[in-house]
Design an enzyme around this catalytic site. Sequence first.
Site, PDB file in Angstrom:
ATOM      1  N   GLU A 279       1.209 -31.604 -35.802  1.00 44.26           N
ATOM      2  CA  GLU A 279       1.150 -32.859 -36.544  1.00 44.26           C
ATOM      3  C   GLU A 279       0.985 -32.531 -38.031  1.00 44.26           C
ATOM      4  OE1 GLU A 279      -1.732 -36.818 -36.349  1.00 44.26           O
ATOM      5  OE2 GLU A 279      -2.604 -34.823 -36.105  1.00 44.26           O
ATOM      6  N   LYS A 340       3.615 -41.757 -33.036  1.00 48.93           N
ATOM      7  CA  LYS A 340       2.255 -41.859 -32.495  1.00 48.93           C
ATOM      8  C   LYS A 340       1.885 -43.318 -32.238  1.00 48.93           C
ATOM      9  CE  LYS A 340      -2.393 -40.076 -33.578  1.00 48.93           C
ATOM     10  NZ  LYS A 340      -3.165 -39.329 -34.622  1.00 48.93           N
ATOM     11  N   CYS A 390      -2.430 -35.522 -31.301  1.00 48.38           N
ATOM     12  CA  CYS A 390      -3.817 -35.437 -31.782  1.00 48.38           C
ATOM     13  C   CYS A 390      -4.754 -36.406 -31.051  1.00 48.38           C
ATOM     14  CB  CYS A 390      -3.842 -35.655 -33.296  1.00 48.38           C
ATOM     15  SG  CYS A 390      -5.395 -35.185 -34.099  1.00 48.38           S
TER      16      CYS A 390
END
Length: 539
Positions: A279, A340, A390
Amino acid sequence: MVAPPVAPDQPVADTPPPARRRRDVRGTLPRIALAAAGGALVFLSFPPRSAWWLAPIGFAVLGVLLHGRRMRAGFGLGLVWGLGFLTPLLRWTGEFVGLIAWLPLALTCAVLVAVGTALMARVSTLPGAPVWMALLWVADEWLRSVFPFGGFPWGKIAFGQPEGWYLPLASVGGAPLVGFAVALTGFGLAWLGRGWRRAAPLVVLPLAAGLAVTPFVGVAPDQGTAVVAAIQGNVPRAGLDFNAQRRAVLDNHVARTLQLAEDVRAGRERQPDVVVWPENSSDIDPFRNPDAAALIDRAAREVKAPIAVGAVLVDRSDGLPRNTVVLWDPERGPVDSYTKRQLQPFGETMPYRSFFRLFTEAVDRAGTFQPGSDPEGFTVGRVRMAVDTCYEVAFDGVVRESVTAGGGANIIAVPTNNATFGFTEMTYQQLAMSRVRAVEHGRAVVVSATSGVSAIVAPDGSVTRRTGLFEPGALVAELPLRGEATLATRLGAWPEWVMTALGLVAVAFGLAVQRRGSRPAPGAGTGEEETDGGPAGAA
């Protein structure tokens, strides 16, 4: 001697005598200290330590403290226990915006824990109390996973068990079943003094169940194997200011990928089928900056494999950023993307920004990212890669959706950026989550972090390769591609819902019993009450 009748308009005095009040005060401080110590034991069970067995002991302390207490006392003791657990666990959040994030977050989570412990106190005297209390712990974790601001499930007990005997249970009932088993063992320990014959099975069975499930945790490559590489390019230096050096971060990941390509040509590493960058490995939008696109294109051509590039893209429709992973093919360039979906409050987004700005201007460091909606990841030959970026790896439902989308993934990628949090324990806690997800869904997991810790996780949760913190590296491994769904994947949230419902039913039963016990005995107020056990005698 018969207690005298009490007039309807005359309240019953319930103030304890002075000697009793002194005893209560002397007993309160030790209970508070014991509650804080019990929560601290659970914190110490979490990575980077491997003392997973401390968690049941921490729950045993909580069980002893809650037994027979009123709900108000259960709330207070649970609040202290929760602070002892969550305040040190969430210390890493202070690296971003300071105490204004860390301490209020820890307090909020501890208050939610206290809501659960208040209910646990109500059921603590019911037959089979450890079972009901453990079920309520699952209900409490569910509450924290959805509230507030979309939930914050970081302190789930399962995430402290990647080394423990309970971990295989994740393949059956996911993270909630692991948390239930740990809590049940602890509350069973608390009951040993009240009858070991009844309590011992509650202590032994969860551990025995974990060991019994272990041989059935699937690791066989039923869809073949693939060679996957994780790149950790590192950042110029730790801390918030690394974002101001976006080009250096991109250059680092390109350089480490070019080095991997050279190692492949020299026979020192195997040719990867797909490469995973972290990321934020390119905070420079390659669709708006031709120089960034040229660098990524060169890296993909040299390594001769598609690269999953963590990039910040600015959407042309609204001008707002997206945290996106772009699949960059060495021949065709960008061919697919994943945005995301579960964004981090107070980081990528800022709820009630104007309100929180009254307390600190640090809230303006938080971003204005927009969430994605499509859970499907990437297909590269035989590799069907689920992507959980994440923060997303902490959410049960988000990970399950990514694994089951598009016909099912056979591998999981977790691109992450932990550089902001420096040398805190955050990256180790997140790696533990990836290990739990590997067992929960029976998939190998590739963790690629900008600054570490990057890792290759086998489907049984074991870490086969890993990097250190703040050093460049490349992890290359042949991983099993697994299409078989675990029972946990098939059941989804059902185990959590059922356990939550049973815990709440136990609370309703406990309240009904309390209400029935507080009714006046037949003949109350006529001089016929008993002094031993009746309401008047109890007062």
